[in-house]
Design a protein around this motif. Structure first.
Motif, PDB file in Angstrom:
ATOM      1  N   ASP A 171       0.851  -1.193   0.000  1.00 48.52           N
ATOM      2  CA  ASP A 171       0.000   0.000   0.000  1.00 48.52           C
ATOM      3  C   ASP A 171       0.888   1.245   0.000  1.00 48.52           C
ATOM      4  O   ASP A 171       1.146   1.833   1.043  1.00 48.52           O
ATOM      5  CB  ASP A 171      -0.920  -0.008   1.225  1.00 48.52           C
ATOM      6  CG  ASP A 171      -1.935   1.132   1.213  1.00 48.52           C
ATOM      7  OD1 ASP A 171      -1.917   1.946   0.268  1.00 48.52           O
ATOM      8  OD2 ASP A 171      -2.745   1.213   2.155  1.00 48.52           O
ATOM      9  N   HIS A 206       0.692   1.151  -5.623  1.00 45.34           N
ATOM     10  CA  HIS A 206       0.573  -0.296  -5.480  1.00 45.34           C
ATOM     11  C   HIS A 206      -0.326  -0.624  -4.286  1.00 45.34           C
ATOM     12  O   HIS A 206      -0.105  -0.104  -3.185  1.00 45.34           O
ATOM     13  CB  HIS A 206       1.948  -0.927  -5.217  1.00 45.34           C
ATOM     14  CG  HIS A 206       3.029  -0.503  -6.160  1.00 45.34           C
ATOM     15  ND1 HIS A 206       3.596  -1.361  -7.087  1.00 45.34           N
ATOM     16  CD2 HIS A 206       3.678   0.685  -6.333  1.00 45.34           C
ATOM     17  CE1 HIS A 206       4.532  -0.723  -7.771  1.00 45.34           C
ATOM     18  NE2 HIS A 206       4.598   0.514  -7.326  1.00 45.34           N
ATOM     19  N   ARG A 207      -1.298  -1.510  -4.496  1.00 44.41           N
ATOM     20  CA  ARG A 207      -2.152  -1.946  -3.392  1.00 44.41           C
ATOM     21  C   ARG A 207      -2.537  -3.413  -3.555  1.00 44.41           C
ATOM     22  O   ARG A 207      -2.935  -3.848  -4.642  1.00 44.41           O
ATOM     23  CB  ARG A 207      -3.435  -1.107  -3.332  1.00 44.41           C
ATOM     24  CG  ARG A 207      -3.269   0.220  -2.611  1.00 44.41           C
ATOM     25  CD  ARG A 207      -4.580   0.971  -2.570  1.00 44.41           C
ATOM     26  NE  ARG A 207      -5.630   0.241  -1.893  1.00 44.41           N
ATOM     27  CZ  ARG A 207      -5.848   0.284  -0.586  1.00 44.41           C
ATOM     28  NH1 ARG A 207      -5.068   1.020   0.205  1.00 44.41           N
ATOM     29  NH2 ARG A 207      -6.843  -0.397  -0.041  1.00 44.41           N
ATOM     30  N   GLY A 208      -2.414  -4.155  -2.451  1.00 51.95           N
ATOM     31  CA  GLY A 208      -2.831  -5.551  -2.457  1.00 51.95           C
ATOM     32  C   GLY A 208      -2.644  -6.162  -1.081  1.00 51.95           C
ATOM     33  O   GLY A 208      -1.817  -5.686  -0.288  1.00 51.95           O
ATOM     34  N   HIS A 209      -3.402  -7.207  -0.789  1.00 50.60           N
ATOM     35  CA  HIS A 209      -3.326  -7.856   0.522  1.00 50.60           C
ATOM     36  C   HIS A 209      -2.120  -8.773   0.656  1.00 50.60           C
ATOM     37  O   HIS A 209      -1.680  -9.053   1.766  1.00 50.60           O
ATOM     38  CB  HIS A 209      -4.613  -8.650   0.782  1.00 50.60           C
ATOM     39  CG  HIS A 209      -5.803  -7.792   1.036  1.00 50.60           C
ATOM     40  ND1 HIS A 209      -6.397  -7.661   2.274  1.00 50.60           N
ATOM     41  CD2 HIS A 209      -6.523  -6.984   0.210  1.00 50.60           C
ATOM     42  CE1 HIS A 209      -7.424  -6.836   2.202  1.00 50.60           C
ATOM     43  NE2 HIS A 209      -7.521  -6.414   0.949  1.00 50.60           N
ATOM     44  N   GLN A 213     -11.833  -0.708  -6.644  1.00 58.89           N
ATOM     45  CA  GLN A 213     -10.871  -1.812  -6.752  1.00 58.89           C
ATOM     46  C   GLN A 213     -10.566  -2.527  -5.436  1.00 58.89           C
ATOM     47  O   GLN A 213      -9.764  -3.465  -5.427  1.00 58.89           O
ATOM     48  CB  GLN A 213      -9.554  -1.300  -7.351  1.00 58.89           C
ATOM     49  CG  GLN A 213      -8.720  -0.428  -6.425  1.00 58.89           C
ATOM     50  CD  GLN A 213      -7.349  -0.117  -6.999  1.00 58.89           C
ATOM     51  OE1 GLN A 213      -7.206   0.269  -8.150  1.00 58.89           O
ATOM     52  NE2 GLN A 213      -6.316  -0.286  -6.186  1.00 58.89           N
ATOM     53  N   TRP A 224     -10.834  -6.286  -5.518  1.00 54.30           N
ATOM     54  CA  TRP A 224      -9.852  -6.916  -6.408  1.00 54.30           C
ATOM     55  C   TRP A 224      -8.530  -7.155  -5.678  1.00 54.30           C
ATOM     56  O   TRP A 224      -7.810  -8.113  -5.972  1.00 54.30           O
ATOM     57  CB  TRP A 224      -9.576  -6.044  -7.627  1.00 54.30           C
ATOM     58  CG  TRP A 224     -10.774  -5.548  -8.375  1.00 54.30           C
ATOM     59  CD1 TRP A 224     -12.088  -5.905  -8.183  1.00 54.30           C
ATOM     60  CD2 TRP A 224     -10.777  -4.585  -9.432  1.00 54.30           C
ATOM     61  NE1 TRP A 224     -12.897  -5.221  -9.051  1.00 54.30           N
ATOM     62  CE2 TRP A 224     -12.132  -4.410  -9.832  1.00 54.30           C
ATOM     63  CE3 TRP A 224      -9.777  -3.871 -10.078  1.00 54.30           C
ATOM     64  CZ2 TRP A 224     -12.485  -3.530 -10.852  1.00 54.30           C
ATOM     65  CZ3 TRP A 224     -10.135  -3.007 -11.108  1.00 54.30           C
ATOM     66  CH2 TRP A 224     -11.470  -2.835 -11.486  1.00 54.30           C
ATOM     67  N   GLU A 225      -8.206  -6.244  -4.762  1.00 58.73           N
ATOM     68  CA  GLU A 225      -6.912  -6.277  -4.076  1.00 58.73           C
ATOM     69  C   GLU A 225      -6.719  -7.514  -3.211  1.00 58.73           C
ATOM     70  O   GLU A 225      -5.607  -7.803  -2.782  1.00 58.73           O
ATOM     71  CB  GLU A 225      -6.764  -5.024  -3.212  1.00 58.73           C
ATOM     72  CG  GLU A 225      -6.745  -3.739  -4.015  1.00 58.73           C
ATOM     73  CD  GLU A 225      -7.006  -2.498  -3.186  1.00 58.73           C
ATOM     74  OE1 GLU A 225      -7.107  -1.408  -3.769  1.00 58.73           O
ATOM     75  OE2 GLU A 225      -7.118  -2.631  -1.945  1.00 58.73           O
ATOM     76  N   THR A 275      -2.341  -7.835  -6.713  1.00 57.60           N
ATOM     77  CA  THR A 275      -1.784  -6.530  -6.388  1.00 57.60           C
ATOM     78  C   THR A 275      -2.115  -5.600  -7.550  1.00 57.60           C
ATOM     79  O   THR A 275      -1.675  -5.833  -8.681  1.00 57.60           O
ATOM     80  CB  THR A 275      -0.258  -6.611  -6.189  1.00 57.60           C
ATOM     81  OG1 THR A 275       0.028  -7.470  -5.086  1.00 57.60           O
ATOM     82  CG2 THR A 275       0.317  -5.221  -5.909  1.00 57.60           C
ATOM     83  N   VAL A 276      -2.931  -4.580  -7.276  1.00 56.02           N
ATOM     84  CA  VAL A 276      -3.362  -3.653  -8.322  1.00 56.02           C
ATOM     85  C   VAL A 276      -2.394  -2.471  -8.364  1.00 56.02           C
ATOM     86  O   VAL A 276      -2.132  -1.832  -7.341  1.00 56.02           O
ATOM     87  CB  VAL A 276      -4.785  -3.130  -8.079  1.00 56.02           C
ATOM     88  CG1 VAL A 276      -5.225  -2.213  -9.231  1.00 56.02           C
ATOM     89  CG2 VAL A 276      -5.764  -4.296  -7.930  1.00 56.02           C
TER      90      VAL A 276
END
Length: 360
Positions: free
Chosen positions: A42, A58-61, A87, A90-91, A95-96
């Motif tokens: 993030d 950048h974002r994603g779990h 989004q 989606w994350e 990773t979006v």
């Protein structure tokens, strides 16, 4: 004097209260979407691509998930300020990465005092390839997913055709097929809608645009496109400016107030003129229909900005290892905002399928 001083003090207090409330609102928006955890991603960064610094968020779990680049539309219409509206789900699967392209958003502000070359299709495709290579190296991936919206679908489809060994799958939202035909079909549709509604004022506006479209992107064509979009939005045939979009932009957890003023910049549009000349000549069927990667199209049922009829015709010609067409009801050019629930269902299904195949 005492009365004037009192009024001045009151105005200052009101302004301060508004500024504080705005900052609290922004802080709360950021707090609500912040991702934490050892594997979470993030953050934003500037990366030098082809001679200028360009902005990525950048974002994603889980940083080990597949990487998906979101190519925004326009040209020159960044979607990062609206990202928290579409989004977040989606994350969980990918990773979006949101990219403010050359001449757009944070990238524009970073470079506006530098002398940079005018923007062309060739330049944007070179930036796209550099972006793919950067993300592959950064995340130690062999391939990434490309999602392109509107103008971003022009870039994305060409990148998928040209560099299949770098790409897991291509997802086009509001797929552009032939820009000149897009404008022609879109114009005919809204004129039909205006005549059906018996709105003589709108009919007069539309007829004043003729001849429309033209292949030359001069001042007249630029103004006519904007006037057409306004009428199309009125009949819910394209995405228009709304209070909700303005609120999202200025309340964005990823954009400052200054960043959001990009949408008011007139100089940025002038940089795009050569690109629009290229875009008006864009014809995807002559570039290619044979994809070596899975090909997915997501189109609003009422999209006549990039007409769903043209997207269907092109889709029928596409050859790919896997292909599927999704029409989102109650949506036009931006289904991820106009019918988020159904669009999320479609995107998550696609991503789940991609992830499962990746495990094989």
């Amino acid at each position: 004097m005492e009365i004037l001083l009192g009024i001045l003090i009151a105005l200052v207090v009101i302004v301060l209260v508004i500024l504080i409330a705005y900052q609290v609102w922004k802080w709360n928006n950021r707090r609500q979407v912040r991702l934490t955890g050892e594997k979470a991603v993030d953050y934003g960064e500037y990366v030098e691509l082809n001679g200028i610094e360009q902005y990525f968020y950048h974002r994603g779990h889980d940083k080990n998930n597949p990487v998906m680049i979101f190519l925004h539309g326009g040209p020159g219409s960044p979607m990062l300020p609206f990202a928290n509206a579409f989004q977040l789900e989606w994350e969980k699967q990918v990773t979006v990465v949101q990219w403010d392209q050359r001449g757009a958003g944070k990238t524009y502000f970073r470079n506006r005092d530098k002398k940079t070359p005018t923007i062309t299709m060739e330049q944007m495709l070179a930036d796209g390839k550099a972006m793919i290579d950067y993300l592959k190296t950064k995340y130690d991936k062999d391939k990434i997913i490309i999602m392109g919206h509107s103008w971003g679908s022009v870039l994305g489809s060409q990148l998928a055709l040209k560099y299949p060994h770098d790409i897991i799958a291509y997802i086009g939202i509001g797929q552009v097929v032939n820009m000149f035909n897009n404008e022609q079909v879109g114009y005919d549709k809204v004129l039909e809608a205006a005549k059906k509604a018996g709105n003589s004022k709108d009919i007069q506006i539309l007829e004043s645009l003729l001849p429309y479209p033209t292949y030359e992107f001069d001042e007249r064509m630029k103004k006519n496109i904007m006037r057409l979009r306004g009428v199309q939005a009125k009949y819910k045939l394209s995405t228009g400016v709304s209070f909700e979009l303005v609120k999202l932009a200025f309340g964005s957890p990823f954009y400052s107030f200054h960043d959001a003023t990009f949408f008011l910049q007139t100089k940025a549009a002038s940089l795009m003129a050569p690109l629009f000349d290229d875009l008006l000549k864009f014809d995807l069927p002559t570039i290619g229909t044979e994809y070596q990667v899975p090909y997915f199209t997501i189109q609003g049922e009422n999209d006549w900005q990039t007409p769903i009829s043209l997207a269907r015709e092109y889709f029928a010609e596409v050859q790919a290892p896997r292909k599927e067409f999704f029409a989102i009801e109650n949506a036009c050019h931006s289904p991820m905002l106009e019918n988020k629930a159904l669009n999320d269902k479609v995107v998550l299904r696609i991503l789940s399928e991609i992830n499962e195949k990746g495990k094989d």
